[in-house]
Design an enzyme around this catalytic site. Structure first.
Site, PDB file in Angstrom:
ATOM      1  N   ARG A 172       6.053   1.050 -50.320  1.00  0.00           N
ATOM      2  CA  ARG A 172       4.662   1.456 -50.519  1.00  0.00           C
ATOM      3  C   ARG A 172       4.417   2.692 -49.663  1.00  0.00           C
ATOM      4  NH1 ARG A 172       1.065  -0.366 -46.783  1.00  0.00           N
ATOM      5  NH2 ARG A 172       2.133  -1.016 -44.911  1.00  0.00           N
ATOM      6  N   ARG A 176      -5.057   6.399 -47.664  1.00  0.00           N
ATOM      7  CA  ARG A 176      -6.320   5.984 -47.044  1.00  0.00           C
ATOM      8  C   ARG A 176      -7.459   6.759 -47.691  1.00  0.00           C
ATOM      9  NH1 ARG A 176      -5.775   6.799 -40.813  1.00  0.00           N
ATOM     10  NH2 ARG A 176      -4.402   4.990 -40.788  1.00  0.00           N
ATOM     11  N   ARG A 249      21.203   5.848 -37.017  1.00  0.00           N
ATOM     12  CA  ARG A 249      20.778   7.162 -37.504  1.00  0.00           C
ATOM     13  C   ARG A 249      20.414   7.983 -36.288  1.00  0.00           C
ATOM     14  NH1 ARG A 249      16.144   5.670 -40.511  1.00  0.00           N
ATOM     15  NH2 ARG A 249      15.464   7.811 -40.290  1.00  0.00           N
ATOM     16  N   ARG A 280      10.436  18.214 -37.926  1.00  0.00           N
ATOM     17  CA  ARG A 280       9.167  18.277 -37.200  1.00  0.00           C
ATOM     18  C   ARG A 280       9.288  19.224 -36.015  1.00  0.00           C
ATOM     19  NH1 ARG A 280       7.099  12.398 -35.452  1.00  0.00           N
ATOM     20  NH2 ARG A 280       8.740  12.581 -33.898  1.00  0.00           N
ATOM     21  N   GLU A 300      12.997  18.977 -34.339  1.00  0.00           N
ATOM     22  CA  GLU A 300      13.788  17.765 -34.618  1.00  0.00           C
ATOM     23  C   GLU A 300      14.578  17.938 -35.904  1.00  0.00           C
ATOM     24  OE1 GLU A 300      10.724  14.496 -32.692  1.00  0.00           O
ATOM     25  OE2 GLU A 300      11.552  14.151 -34.685  1.00  0.00           O
ATOM     26  N   TYR A 348      15.146  -1.965 -34.234  1.00  0.00           N
ATOM     27  CA  TYR A 348      14.134  -0.963 -33.904  1.00  0.00           C
ATOM     28  C   TYR A 348      12.913  -1.681 -33.350  1.00  0.00           C
ATOM     29  CZ  TYR A 348      10.731   2.576 -33.571  1.00  0.00           C
ATOM     30  OH  TYR A 348       9.782   3.407 -33.022  1.00  0.00           O
ATOM     31  N   ASP A 350       9.195  -0.912 -31.416  1.00  0.00           N
ATOM     32  CA  ASP A 350       8.230  -0.025 -30.774  1.00  0.00           C
ATOM     33  C   ASP A 350       8.070  -0.498 -29.333  1.00  0.00           C
ATOM     34  OD1 ASP A 350       7.461   2.002 -32.527  1.00  0.00           O
ATOM     35  OD2 ASP A 350       6.149   0.666 -33.661  1.00  0.00           O
TER      36      ASP A 350
HETATM   37  C1  FAD Z   1      13.120   9.044 -31.728  1.00  0.00           C
HETATM   38  C2  FAD Z   1      12.342   7.821 -31.318  1.00  0.00           C
HETATM   39  C3  FAD Z   1      10.957   7.889 -31.219  1.00  0.00           C
HETATM   40  C4  FAD Z   1      10.234   6.759 -30.829  1.00  0.00           C
HETATM   41  N1  FAD Z   1       8.863   6.833 -30.766  1.00  0.00           N
HETATM   42  C5  FAD Z   1       8.147   5.740 -30.422  1.00  0.00           C
HETATM   43  C6  FAD Z   1       6.715   5.783 -30.416  1.00  0.00           C
HETATM   44  O1  FAD Z   1       6.098   6.811 -30.711  1.00  0.00           O
HETATM   45  N2  FAD Z   1       6.043   4.664 -30.072  1.00  0.00           N
HETATM   46  C7  FAD Z   1       6.690   3.489 -29.741  1.00  0.00           C
HETATM   47  O2  FAD Z   1       6.010   2.484 -29.439  1.00  0.00           O
HETATM   48  N3  FAD Z   1       8.047   3.429 -29.741  1.00  0.00           N
HETATM   49  C8  FAD Z   1       8.783   4.515 -30.065  1.00  0.00           C
HETATM   50  N4  FAD Z   1      10.164   4.448 -30.073  1.00  0.00           N
HETATM   51  C9  FAD Z   1      10.827   3.210 -29.597  1.00  0.00           C
HETATM   52  C10 FAD Z   1      11.113   3.194 -28.078  1.00  0.00           C
HETATM   53  O3  FAD Z   1      11.961   4.274 -27.775  1.00  0.00           O
HETATM   54  C11 FAD Z   1      11.781   1.872 -27.675  1.00  0.00           C
HETATM   55  O4  FAD Z   1      10.866   0.814 -27.922  1.00  0.00           O
HETATM   56  C12 FAD Z   1      12.194   1.753 -26.203  1.00  0.00           C
HETATM   57  O5  FAD Z   1      12.813   2.903 -25.722  1.00  0.00           O
HETATM   58  C13 FAD Z   1      13.160   0.590 -26.040  1.00  0.00           C
HETATM   59  O6  FAD Z   1      13.464   0.351 -24.683  1.00  0.00           O
HETATM   60  P1  FAD Z   1      14.823  -0.390 -24.283  1.00  0.00           P
HETATM   61  O7  FAD Z   1      14.717  -0.700 -22.830  1.00  0.00           O
HETATM   62  O8  FAD Z   1      15.093  -1.502 -25.214  1.00  0.00           O
HETATM   63  O9  FAD Z   1      15.976   0.667 -24.574  1.00  0.00           O
HETATM   64  P2  FAD Z   1      16.404   2.033 -23.856  1.00  0.00           P
HETATM   65  O10 FAD Z   1      15.200   2.818 -23.493  1.00  0.00           O
HETATM   66  O11 FAD Z   1      17.422   2.668 -24.706  1.00  0.00           O
HETATM   67  O12 FAD Z   1      17.085   1.544 -22.496  1.00  0.00           O
HETATM   68  C14 FAD Z   1      18.415   1.084 -22.435  1.00  0.00           C
HETATM   69  C15 FAD Z   1      19.044   1.684 -21.204  1.00  0.00           C
HETATM   70  O13 FAD Z   1      20.329   1.083 -21.005  1.00  0.00           O
HETATM   71  C16 FAD Z   1      21.191   2.048 -20.470  1.00  0.00           C
HETATM   72  N5  FAD Z   1      22.574   1.636 -20.697  1.00  0.00           N
HETATM   73  C17 FAD Z   1      23.197   1.461 -21.885  1.00  0.00           C
HETATM   74  N6  FAD Z   1      24.480   1.086 -21.689  1.00  0.00           N
HETATM   75  C18 FAD Z   1      24.658   1.026 -20.352  1.00  0.00           C
HETATM   76  C19 FAD Z   1      25.786   0.727 -19.529  1.00  0.00           C
HETATM   77  N7  FAD Z   1      26.972   0.405 -20.048  1.00  0.00           N
HETATM   78  N8  FAD Z   1      25.628   0.766 -18.182  1.00  0.00           N
HETATM   79  C20 FAD Z   1      24.440   1.114 -17.624  1.00  0.00           C
HETATM   80  N9  FAD Z   1      23.350   1.422 -18.363  1.00  0.00           N
HETATM   81  C21 FAD Z   1      23.471   1.371 -19.708  1.00  0.00           C
HETATM   82  C22 FAD Z   1      20.826   3.317 -21.224  1.00  0.00           C
HETATM   83  O14 FAD Z   1      21.243   4.472 -20.512  1.00  0.00           O
HETATM   84  C23 FAD Z   1      19.303   3.186 -21.324  1.00  0.00           C
HETATM   85  O15 FAD Z   1      18.662   3.881 -20.279  1.00  0.00           O
HETATM   86  C24 FAD Z   1      10.900   5.540 -30.525  1.00  0.00           C
HETATM   87  C25 FAD Z   1      12.300   5.484 -30.636  1.00  0.00           C
HETATM   88  C26 FAD Z   1      13.005   6.601 -31.057  1.00  0.00           C
HETATM   89  C27 FAD Z   1      14.481   6.487 -31.239  1.00  0.00           C
END
Ligand code: FAD
Length: 367
Positions: A172, A176, A249, A280, A300, A348, A350
């Site tokens: 979809r 709006r 991706r 973008r 991007e 994925y 947020d």
């Molecule tokens: C392009 C993009 C845009 C986004 N925009 C939004 C948005 O506008 N709004 C929103 O709500 N969410 C957004 N998100 C989602 C958001 O980025 C995630 O919700 C958030 O970063 C997840 O946090 P995390 O701690 O799970 O992962 P991460 O932030 O990836 O943290 C994992 C950490 O583990 C570390 N790590 C991995 N392997 C190892 C290892 N072997 N040893 C030591 N350290 C390690 C990495 O270095 C990293 O720092 C977006 C995501 C992307 C990809």
């Protein structure tokens, strides 16, 4: 007795929330990250006084009041509202598709006129069973919106023309019929004043953090330090990719500082034509209403991911879903390790959802 109760691998949002709560409950935590900075993918870095979103633009939005109150302990959020615009060969359209978009496209003024226009174009196209993404989009919003705002952008995102993409990708399209340019349907929205890194720093206040430490390279030694491990890195890497690599991706960012105070007048501008190679441009200062004399922009580009690249979006197809299910079995059977976050759960999330899940997991862990 080991030195720490928890070794938390990853100083991203999941790891920071877990560490904050565990510390508050009196647990001894060590947080490590292989990167040279905290905050994971929400890391913001100051350039010319502007908080630059290094791993892609991040806008906090949620309908969950408890999560909103939770993050507000660590930062004051501004009133930023995401209202991207689309640039199609210099014609500017408001997003998401709303009455402002339709007025610019067709000169219509009332919702009834806009609905009639879309209906007319859908009927003219006469598509009953869409065979590909192009037909699906036209059957949902008509030809004009498809041609100017969907065709080029979606083709660039997937690296293939819409006629070669399956219809199911867009089930979809949100349309709006009000003059409301607010992209998110969320009760709460904003950007933390001072950037996300400062917010995560506050979460990790009083917690020991070691940066530039790769858990998988020093696993045996690091495991000796703590009773339990919270692992937020890629689940397939943890198991040495023994079942194969999960796919992602990717996005490539080209960031540039410009000698102007205002490059594009908006934080997010989508380039929806096929000819512009990027999807973008983000102008970071507008997330915080910056008045600095210079500006920083990021172009991007959608990019194919290959092992070794930064993993961004998990691929939600059958093949990767099935492979993750096998890794999940191994993860569930791994003693003393909690797998969490976007990489640990190959999902994925947020930001608000990552906080929700981390709070739930740490709550059960400490109960
Ligand atoms: C392009 C993009 C845009 C986004 N925009 C939004 C948005 O506008 N709004 C929103 O709500 N969410 C957004 N998100 C989602 C958001 O980025 C995630 O919700 C958030 O970063 C997840 O946090 P995390 O701690 O799970 O992962 P991460 O932030 O990836 O943290 C994992 C950490 O583990 C570390 N790590 C991995 N392997 C190892 C290892 N072997 N040893 C030591 N350290 C390690 C990495 O270095 C990293 O720092 C977006 C995501 C992307 C990809």
């Amino acid at each position: 007795m080991k030195q720490y109760d928890y070794l938390i691998v990853g100083a991203g949002l999941y790891g920071a929330v877990f560490a904050h709560e565990a510390k508050k409950a009196g647990k001894r935590c060590l947080v490590i990250d292989k990167r040279a900075h905290i905050a994971g993918n929400i890391y913001t870095e100051e350039v010319e006084g502007i908080n630059v979103h290094r791993y892609g633009a991040h806008i906090f939005h949620t309908n969950n009041k408890a999560v909103w109150q939770y993050v507000n302990q660590f930062a004051e959020f501004n009133r930023y509202t995401n209202s991207p615009v689309a640039n199609y060969h210099g014609e500017i359209y408001n997003l998401p598709f709303n009455m402002n978009t339709f007025n610019r496209m067709w000169g219509v003024v009332t919702p009834a006129e806009a609905k009639a226009k879309i209906e007319q174009q859908r009927a003219e196209a006469g598509i009953t069973e869409p065979k590909n993404l192009e037909e699906q989009a036209i059957s949902l919003v008509g030809t004009d919106i498809y041609e100017k705002l969907i065709k080029g952008y979606t083709g660039k995102q997937w690296g293939r023309p819409c006629t070669e993409l399956p219809a199911f990708i867009i089930k979809r399209l949100p349309v709006r019929f009000t003059y409301d340019d607010n992209y998110f349907n969320a009760l709460y929205q904003g950007i933390p004043n001072g950037g996300y890194t400062a917010m995560v720093e506050k979460m990790l206040d009083g917690v020991e953090v070691r940066l530039g430490v790769d858990y998988l390279a020093e696993k045996a030694e690091l495991d000796k330090l703590a009773d339990r491990v919270v692992y937020t890195g890629p689940v397939d890497a943890y198991f040495g990719y023994k079942l194969g690599a999960l796919q992602y991706r990717s996005v490539r960012f080209e960031t540039e500082t410009l000698d102007t105070d205002n490059y594009q007048g908006n934080a997010v501008v989508n380039y929806t034509d096929a000819e512009t190679p990027y999807t973008r441009i983000i102008e970071h200062k507008h997330f915080e209403f910056g008045t600095q004399p210079k500006t920083v922009i990021s172009r991007e580009y959608s990019a194919e991911w290959k092992p070794g690249d930064e993993p961004y979006y998990p691929v939600n197809d059958e093949k990767n879903g099935a492979l993750y299910a096998e890794y999940k079995k191994l993860a569930d059977a791994e003693p003393g390790v909690i797998f969490g976050g976007r990489l640990g759960e190959y999902k994925y999330y947020d930001m608000d959802k990552v906080i929700e899940v981390a709070l739930d997991v740490v709550g059960r862990e400490l109960a």
